[in-house]
Structure formats: structure tokens, C-alpha cells
Design an enzyme around this catalytic site. Structure first.
Site, PDB file in Angstrom:
ATOM      1  N   GLU A  85      30.745  42.161  37.455  1.00 39.69           N
ATOM      2  CA  GLU A  85      29.834  41.654  38.461  1.00 39.69           C
ATOM      3  C   GLU A  85      29.862  42.537  39.691  1.00 39.69           C
ATOM      4  O   GLU A  85      30.883  43.117  40.046  1.00 39.69           O
ATOM      5  CB  GLU A  85      30.232  40.237  38.839  1.00 39.69           C
ATOM      6  CG  GLU A  85      30.220  39.337  37.635  1.00 39.69           C
ATOM      7  CD  GLU A  85      30.295  37.868  37.983  1.00 39.69           C
ATOM      8  OE1 GLU A  85      29.922  37.066  37.130  1.00 39.69           O
ATOM      9  OE2 GLU A  85      30.723  37.522  39.090  1.00 39.69           O
ATOM     10  N   CYS A  99      29.428  44.915  47.226  1.00 36.78           N
ATOM     11  CA  CYS A  99      30.789  44.527  46.871  1.00 36.78           C
ATOM     12  C   CYS A  99      30.980  44.904  45.411  1.00 36.78           C
ATOM     13  O   CYS A  99      30.328  44.341  44.531  1.00 36.78           O
ATOM     14  CB  CYS A  99      30.937  43.020  47.083  1.00 36.78           C
ATOM     15  SG  CYS A  99      32.525  42.391  46.560  1.00 36.78           S
ATOM     16  N   CYS A 106      41.408  41.027  35.947  1.00 31.87           N
ATOM     17  CA  CYS A 106      42.474  41.447  36.855  1.00 31.87           C
ATOM     18  C   CYS A 106      43.797  40.900  36.334  1.00 31.87           C
ATOM     19  O   CYS A 106      43.856  39.784  35.809  1.00 31.87           O
ATOM     20  CB  CYS A 106      42.230  40.903  38.264  1.00 31.87           C
ATOM     21  SG  CYS A 106      43.471  41.446  39.463  1.00 31.87           S
ATOM     22  N   CYS A 110      46.117  35.640  40.614  1.00 27.20           N
ATOM     23  CA  CYS A 110      46.191  34.783  41.812  1.00 27.20           C
ATOM     24  C   CYS A 110      45.565  33.425  41.475  1.00 27.20           C
ATOM     25  O   CYS A 110      44.518  33.363  40.819  1.00 27.20           O
ATOM     26  CB  CYS A 110      45.467  35.444  42.977  1.00 27.20           C
ATOM     27  SG  CYS A 110      46.131  37.081  43.359  1.00 27.20           S
ATOM     28  N   CYS A 113      41.715  32.522  42.330  1.00 22.26           N
ATOM     29  CA  CYS A 113      40.669  33.519  42.071  1.00 22.26           C
ATOM     30  C   CYS A 113      40.140  33.434  40.650  1.00 22.26           C
ATOM     31  O   CYS A 113      40.917  33.422  39.688  1.00 22.26           O
ATOM     32  CB  CYS A 113      41.263  34.909  42.324  1.00 22.26           C
ATOM     33  SG  CYS A 113      40.168  36.262  41.878  1.00 22.26           S
ATOM     34  N   GLY A 158      38.866  42.758  40.139  1.00 25.94           N
ATOM     35  CA  GLY A 158      39.946  43.717  39.906  1.00 25.94           C
ATOM     36  C   GLY A 158      40.764  44.058  41.133  1.00 25.94           C
ATOM     37  O   GLY A 158      40.391  43.767  42.257  1.00 25.94           O
ATOM     38  N   GLU A 159      41.908  44.650  40.870  1.00 27.55           N
ATOM     39  CA  GLU A 159      42.816  45.081  41.942  1.00 27.55           C
ATOM     40  C   GLU A 159      42.723  46.617  42.028  1.00 27.55           C
ATOM     41  O   GLU A 159      43.222  47.321  41.142  1.00 27.55           O
ATOM     42  CB  GLU A 159      44.241  44.614  41.599  1.00 27.55           C
ATOM     43  CG  GLU A 159      45.355  45.250  42.405  1.00 27.55           C
ATOM     44  CD  GLU A 159      45.131  45.270  43.920  1.00 27.55           C
ATOM     45  OE1 GLU A 159      44.835  44.206  44.509  1.00 27.55           O
ATOM     46  OE2 GLU A 159      45.248  46.370  44.511  1.00 27.55           O
ATOM     47  N   SER A 190      40.217  46.484  49.444  1.00 25.42           N
ATOM     48  CA  SER A 190      41.055  45.297  49.606  1.00 25.42           C
ATOM     49  C   SER A 190      42.096  45.267  48.504  1.00 25.42           C
ATOM     50  O   SER A 190      41.783  45.461  47.330  1.00 25.42           O
ATOM     51  CB  SER A 190      40.176  44.043  49.531  1.00 25.42           C
ATOM     52  OG  SER A 190      40.979  42.890  49.633  1.00 25.42           O
ATOM     53  N   SER A 213      45.214  41.343  51.204  1.00 30.43           N
ATOM     54  CA  SER A 213      45.121  39.919  50.908  1.00 30.43           C
ATOM     55  C   SER A 213      46.509  39.320  51.024  1.00 30.43           C
ATOM     56  O   SER A 213      47.365  39.567  50.177  1.00 30.43           O
ATOM     57  CB  SER A 213      44.577  39.712  49.487  1.00 30.43           C
ATOM     58  OG  SER A 213      43.278  40.241  49.415  1.00 30.43           O
ATOM     59  N   LEU A 214      46.733  38.579  52.071  1.00 30.76           N
ATOM     60  CA  LEU A 214      48.080  38.050  52.322  1.00 30.76           C
ATOM     61  C   LEU A 214      48.219  36.610  51.822  1.00 30.76           C
ATOM     62  O   LEU A 214      49.028  36.311  50.970  1.00 30.76           O
ATOM     63  CB  LEU A 214      48.397  38.154  53.818  1.00 30.76           C
ATOM     64  CG  LEU A 214      49.862  38.026  54.178  1.00 30.76           C
ATOM     65  CD1 LEU A 214      50.657  39.225  53.675  1.00 30.76           C
ATOM     66  CD2 LEU A 214      50.040  37.869  55.679  1.00 30.76           C
ATOM     67  N   HIS A 215      47.437  35.721  52.407  1.00 26.70           N
ATOM     68  CA  HIS A 215      47.323  34.322  51.969  1.00 26.70           C
ATOM     69  C   HIS A 215      48.569  33.457  52.141  1.00 26.70           C
ATOM     70  O   HIS A 215      48.502  32.237  51.983  1.00 26.70           O
ATOM     71  CB  HIS A 215      46.848  34.213  50.512  1.00 26.70           C
ATOM     72  CG  HIS A 215      45.646  35.063  50.208  1.00 26.70           C
ATOM     73  ND1 HIS A 215      44.551  35.103  51.037  1.00 26.70           N
ATOM     74  CD2 HIS A 215      45.370  35.907  49.185  1.00 26.70           C
ATOM     75  CE1 HIS A 215      43.650  35.944  50.528  1.00 26.70           C
ATOM     76  NE2 HIS A 215      44.122  36.448  49.419  1.00 26.70           N
ATOM     77  N   ASN A 294      36.278  29.546  48.383  1.00 26.56           N
ATOM     78  CA  ASN A 294      35.131  29.242  47.532  1.00 26.56           C
ATOM     79  C   ASN A 294      35.664  28.581  46.271  1.00 26.56           C
ATOM     80  O   ASN A 294      36.568  29.117  45.627  1.00 26.56           O
ATOM     81  CB  ASN A 294      34.388  30.525  47.173  1.00 26.56           C
ATOM     82  CG  ASN A 294      33.806  31.184  48.408  1.00 26.56           C
ATOM     83  OD1 ASN A 294      33.122  30.538  49.202  1.00 26.56           O
ATOM     84  ND2 ASN A 294      34.095  32.461  48.596  1.00 26.56           N
ATOM     85  N   CYS A 336      33.277  35.724  47.399  1.00 27.82           N
ATOM     86  CA  CYS A 336      34.620  36.226  47.108  1.00 27.82           C
ATOM     87  C   CYS A 336      35.354  35.289  46.172  1.00 27.82           C
ATOM     88  O   CYS A 336      35.384  34.094  46.389  1.00 27.82           O
ATOM     89  CB  CYS A 336      35.475  36.278  48.369  1.00 27.82           C
ATOM     90  SG  CYS A 336      34.971  37.496  49.528  1.00 27.82           S
TER      91      CYS A 336
HETATM   92  N1  SAH Z   1      42.002  42.333  44.203  1.00 26.73           N
HETATM   93  C1  SAH Z   1      41.719  42.657  45.544  1.00 26.73           C
HETATM   94  C2  SAH Z   1      40.256  42.778  45.810  1.00 26.73           C
HETATM   95  C3  SAH Z   1      39.341  41.757  45.175  1.00 26.73           C
HETATM   96  S1  SAH Z   1      39.456  40.108  45.759  1.00 26.73           S
HETATM   97  C4  SAH Z   1      42.361  41.644  46.476  1.00 26.73           C
HETATM   98  O1  SAH Z   1      42.828  40.622  46.007  1.00 26.73           O
HETATM   99  O2  SAH Z   1      42.399  41.917  47.676  1.00 26.73           O
HETATM  100  C5  SAH Z   1      38.565  40.190  47.291  1.00 26.73           C
HETATM  101  C6  SAH Z   1      38.942  39.102  48.293  1.00 26.73           C
HETATM  102  O3  SAH Z   1      38.495  37.817  47.850  1.00 26.73           O
HETATM  103  C7  SAH Z   1      40.436  38.989  48.506  1.00 26.73           C
HETATM  104  O4  SAH Z   1      40.791  38.878  49.849  1.00 26.73           O
HETATM  105  C8  SAH Z   1      40.735  37.733  47.755  1.00 26.73           C
HETATM  106  O5  SAH Z   1      41.911  37.217  48.164  1.00 26.73           O
HETATM  107  C9  SAH Z   1      39.516  36.900  48.047  1.00 26.73           C
HETATM  108  N2  SAH Z   1      39.352  35.722  47.177  1.00 26.73           N
HETATM  109  C10 SAH Z   1      39.794  35.579  45.922  1.00 26.73           C
HETATM  110  N3  SAH Z   1      39.485  34.355  45.447  1.00 26.73           N
HETATM  111  C11 SAH Z   1      38.834  33.711  46.432  1.00 26.73           C
HETATM  112  C12 SAH Z   1      38.236  32.419  46.555  1.00 26.73           C
HETATM  113  N4  SAH Z   1      38.226  31.568  45.541  1.00 26.73           N
HETATM  114  N5  SAH Z   1      37.638  32.100  47.719  1.00 26.73           N
HETATM  115  C13 SAH Z   1      37.594  32.972  48.744  1.00 26.73           C
HETATM  116  N6  SAH Z   1      38.124  34.202  48.672  1.00 26.73           N
HETATM  117  C14 SAH Z   1      38.736  34.582  47.536  1.00 26.73           C
HETATM  118 FE1  SF4 Z   2      43.003  40.066  41.302  1.00 24.61          FE
HETATM  119 FE2  SF4 Z   2      42.296  40.074  43.899  1.00 24.61          FE
HETATM  120 FE3  SF4 Z   2      41.641  38.030  42.274  1.00 24.61          FE
HETATM  121 FE4  SF4 Z   2      44.171  38.361  42.977  1.00 24.61          FE
HETATM  122  S1  SF4 Z   2      42.447  37.899  44.345  1.00 24.61           S
HETATM  123  S2  SF4 Z   2      43.440  37.908  40.881  1.00 24.61           S
HETATM  124  S3  SF4 Z   2      44.329  40.585  43.015  1.00 24.61           S
HETATM  125  S4  SF4 Z   2      40.917  40.122  42.102  1.00 24.61           S
END
Ligand code: SAH
Ligand code: SF4
Length: 345
Positions: A85, A99, A106, A110, A113, A158-159, A190, A213-215, A294, A336
């Protein structure tokens, strides 16, 4: 299409060397979609190239448009039938951002995600990655949208730093003045915190923007939310790597923090985050993007507006620069973390 492929095609099909520039201008400046529209080639050569050398290594499988027309999501089919996508959005009026994805799925798993639920199916190669940008440029040109594609973010599926070679090659392509010609400062990568990639970015592309991406600001919680990434590099390792990055580049780092109701969005969590960030020297170079969650297929829930504002307030109170990030594209699952194509044949 990329500069390497143009060079290969010129050699393979016995074209004069100067054709490379004509071909590159046709695809990267005029955004033509087929060899028939490349000036200067004979009809026979055009026919042969149309048959043998696809301009894009991906084809549009499905296109979705959000109701406010500020987000488009494309499902793009790769040569082996896998689907990724890619999203085009307008976060600020007149400033369009693509984007892009760098892996099919991936491996980081996480919990919040959608892409993480797919597992890793395969890496994308450099041309497949940059072709998404060419696809969106062609899309804008064909629709006569009269807008510029200003920014590219590696925030799709993807990462990026789990596919370093192809991702860095694709950044080389995107920033190549003879080809895509995109300024490094208009590109953002990212990462979930893979430190080798952070180091390599500082060395190879210090002007490209880095988002982390810290979280979570405790290893116990981050291990739960981001099991693979945090076990590979815990928060101490990450802080050290960020410190080195800041020293080398003197560039801002964007910290991404999704607010998950009841999981990481309390006042205590905000305090923990501020304390962690405030330990980093040059903290004026850190900016926190608080992200509204989201919904995906997970047990997490979006924080209420009140909790989000209170979290923001707690960070600001402790001298942390932060904003709540706007959401686009939710109605087409193009926001995202909502990117996933489960039905991969
Ligand atoms: N893998 C990389 C880049 C892709 S994710 C990473 O994790 O940084 C891009 C961004 O979307 C990241 O900051 C990720 O944490 C965020 N993201 C993932 N799932 C999400 C969700 N359900 N709602 C909002 N943001 C999300
Ligand atoms: Fe992969 Fe980024 Fe999603 Fe984590 S948030 S599973 S690193 S795409």
C-alpha cells in the site's frame, strides 16, 4: 524506473549514450507513462521497449479516495503478485506527501499496527520503493491536479532499517538531481528504533529527517507494545544512538508516540516520557508528535481528547516540545498503522 535501470536499458538495447538523459527527463520531469511518449526514439525501439521494459515495476491494483479528497490510497501489485500500500495525502493545503512502503509486511509485530500483524513476507527492492513515488507523480500529472508532491515519508508498510540496503539505495535515487531530484530535507524516515540504521542515516543522509517510533518510555511497557524492536535495542541503547545522531547531524529528531487509552497515556506515562527525553543532551532538537490511534484489529483504543490534551499539557509543563498530529485517510484505512493487505496470494 531509476537511473541504474535507464543505464542498463541504454546498454542492453544498444541506444546511444545521450539517450539516457532524454529518457530520464521524459520519466522524471514530464512523467510520461510509456515509451511511446519518449521523444527521439524510433518507432521500432519504442515498440520493443514497451514490450520488454515496463516503466513501473508495480501496477495499480486498486485505488481508494477519501471523502474529503485529501487522501488517496493505492494498492500496488509487485512483479511477484504481492501487494503493498502507498498513500498520497495533503496534510497542509497545497503540500502533498507520499507515504511509501519498504517491505511487504513487517517483522516487528508492534501490537497496535496492522502491518505488524502480517509478519514479514519480503523486502522490497530499491526500484520498487522509489517506483511508488513515480507512480504518484504520474497520478498527479495524469489528473492534472496542478499540485506538487512536496514530501516523501517512509512511513508505509515495513521497517525501513530492517531493509537498509534497499532503503538507502532508494534514498540515493530519490535525491539524485538527474532523476527524481527531491531535496533530502523533504524526505523523512520513520523507524521503530533500529540503531544501525540511525547511524547509517547520519553518515549517508544527514539532511534526511529522522522519526523514531517510541510509544513508551519504560522498557517493560515498550517490550509489550513493540516486542521485536525493543528487545533488539532497549531504551538505553536507543537514547545512546539518538545522542550520537544529534551530535553528528545537529538535526531535529521527531519522536512518535501513539496515545493508547489506558496503556501509555496517563499523567505518570507523560512524566516518564518527559524524564527520558530530558536526559538527552540537545533536547531542544527533539519534538514529540502525539499520534491519535487509528483503530486496527487490536485490543487498543484511542485516547479521549481530554486525556490527549492532558498528556500534551504534562509534556509542555516539563519543557518538552510536542504537538498532537492530525489524522488523514481514516475512512479508507489509509491512515498510519492501518496499512495491511492480508490476502496475499
Ligand atoms: N516501521 C516504521 C515506519 C512505519 S509505521 C515505524 O514503526 O516507525 C509509521 C508510523 O505509524 C509509526 O510511527 C507507527 O508507530 C505509526 N502507527 C502504527 N500503527 C498505528 C496505528 N494503529 N495508529 C496510529 N499510528 C500508527
Ligand atoms: Fe512494523 Fe512500524 Fe508497524 Fe511496528 S509500527 S509493526 S515497526 S510498520
Amino acid at each position: 524506473m531509476n537511473s541504474q535501470r535507464i543505464a542498463d536499458i541504454v546498454a542492453k538495447h544498444g541506444l546511444e549514450k545521450f539517450r539516457a538523459k532524454q529518457i530520464s527527463d521524459a520519466f522524471f520531469k514530464k512523467h510520461v507513462r510509456s515509451w511511446s511518449e519518449v521523444a527521439g526514439l524510433s518507432a521500432a525501439v519504442k515498440e520493443k521497449l514497451n514490450a520488454e521494459e515496463p516503466v513501473l515495476r508495480l501496477t495499480e491494483h486498486k485505488l481508494l479516495e477519501s471523502s474529503d479528497k485529501r487522501t488517496y490510497k493505492a494498492l500496488l501489485k509487485l512483479g511477484d503478485g504481492r501487494i503493498v500500500e502507498s498513500v498520497l495525502m495533503e496534510p497542509l493545503p497545497g503540500h502533498w506527501t507520499a507515504c511509501i512502503s519498504c517491505q511487504v509486511g513487517c517483522a516487528m509485530a508492534c501490537t497496535f499496527c496492522a502491518t505488524g500483524r502480517m509478519g514479514l513476507l519480503r523486502n522490497m527492492d530499491s526500484e520498487e520503493i522509489s517506483d511508488q513515488v513515480l507512480y504518484w507523480r504520474q497520478f498527479i500529472a495524469a489528473r492534472k491536479m496542478d499540485v506538487q508532491l512536496s514530501n516523501i515519508v517512509y512511513m508505509g508498510m515495513g521497517e525501513p532499517f530492517h531493509n537498509r540496503r534497499h532503503v538507502f539505495d532508494s534514498i540515493d535515487e530519490l535525491t539524485n538531481a538527474e532523476g527524481f531530484g527531491i531535496g533530502s530535507r523533504h524526505i523523512s524516515v520513520s523507524t521503530s528504533g533500529l540503531v544501525k540504521g540511525i547511524e547509517e542515516l547520519a553518515d549517508r543522509h544527514p539532511q534526511v529527517n529522522l522519526a523514531i517510533s517510541l510509544h513508551a518510555a519504560s522498557d517493560e511497557l515498550r517490550d509489550r507494545l513493540m516486542p521485536v524492536a525493543n528487545k533488539a535495542h532497549n531504551l538505553d541503547d536507543l537514547a545512546e544512538s539518538m545522542q550520537a545522531y544529534l551530535k553528528k547531524t545537529n538535526r531535529k529528531i521527531f519522536i512518535e508516540y501513539i496515545l493508547l487509552d489506558g496503556d501509555n497515556d496517563s499523567q505518570a506515562h507523560a512524566e516518564q516520557l518527559a524524564t527520558w527525553l530530558n536526559k538527552i543532551q540537545a533536547k531542544h532538537l527533539l519534538h514529540v508528535n502525539l499520534i491519535v490511534y487509528n483503530q486496527t484489529e487490536s485490543a487498543h483504543r484511542e485516547s479521549s481528547r481530554e486525556r490527549a490534551r492532558a498528556f500534551l499539557g504534562a509534556l509542555e509543563h516539563r519543557g518538552v516540545s510536542a504537538t498532537i498530529r492530525k489524522n488523514l485517510g481514516r475512512d479508507i484505512d489509509g491512515a498510519c498503522g492501518q496499512l495491511a493487505v492480508m490476502d496475499q496470494k
